[in-house]
Scaffold this motif. Structure first.
Motif: not given
Length: 159
Positions: A89-115
């Motif tokens: 019963n998870e609810t996600p964080n608003d990652i798209p909003a975070l990325l929009a607010a921080h346009p310098n992010i060039r890569r995402i590293i997922f710490n594991g397959g579940f993430a």
């Protein structure tokens, strides 16, 4: 219900590292990757040939000082213990909003397959460069060399 922490990020962050949801020990200490058997800090510091600081504030300064950011895909969920497979019963964080607010992010590293799987479930394939690496969790034991190589590659191209 268990809740993740807010993001650790600033205007200089170029790589966003996404976990799933902090484990029991991390939640109890209110610190990212607090379990001493989690390899996260050893791997991150090792990418720069360093040994992790004992102090978590210093660890967070290290993260930000090296253009990294931390957050979790899951904002809140029901879970018994620390295993990702127990998250319900998870609810996600608003990652798209975070990325929009921080346009310098060039890569995402997922710490594991579940993430990575939960990110794709809620947001689709990432629109920026990404790497899915073996989890730093103690649950992913026995693959240390492969894990370190994956992390070094994921971190190294943007160093």
């Amino acid at each position: 219900m268990e809740y993740s922490f807010g993001p650790l990020i600033d205007e200089n962050s170029k790589i966003l590292i996404l976990g799933s949801l902090p484990g029991v020990r991390s939640l109890a200490e209110a610190r990212y990757y607090a379990h001493p058997q989690n390899k996260f800090w050893k791997i991150i510091y090792g990418a720069w040939g360093k040994t992790p600081d004992a102090d978590f504030d210093a660890r967070y300064r290290f993260i930000l000082g090296h253009g990294l950011a931390l957050w979790d895909v899951v904002k809140c969920a029901e879970r018994e213990g620390s295993a990702d497979g127990s998250i319900r019963n998870e609810t996600p964080n608003d990652i798209p909003a975070l990325l929009a607010a921080h346009p310098n992010i060039r890569r995402i590293i997922f710490n594991g397959g579940f993430a990575f799987a939960k990110y794709k479930k809620y947001f689709g394939a990432p629109a920026i460069d990404y790497r899915k690496v073996l989890s730093t969790s103690p649950a992913c034991a026995g693959r240390d060399r492969e894990r370190e190589e994956m992390w070094m590659e994921a971190l190294g191209r943007s160093l």
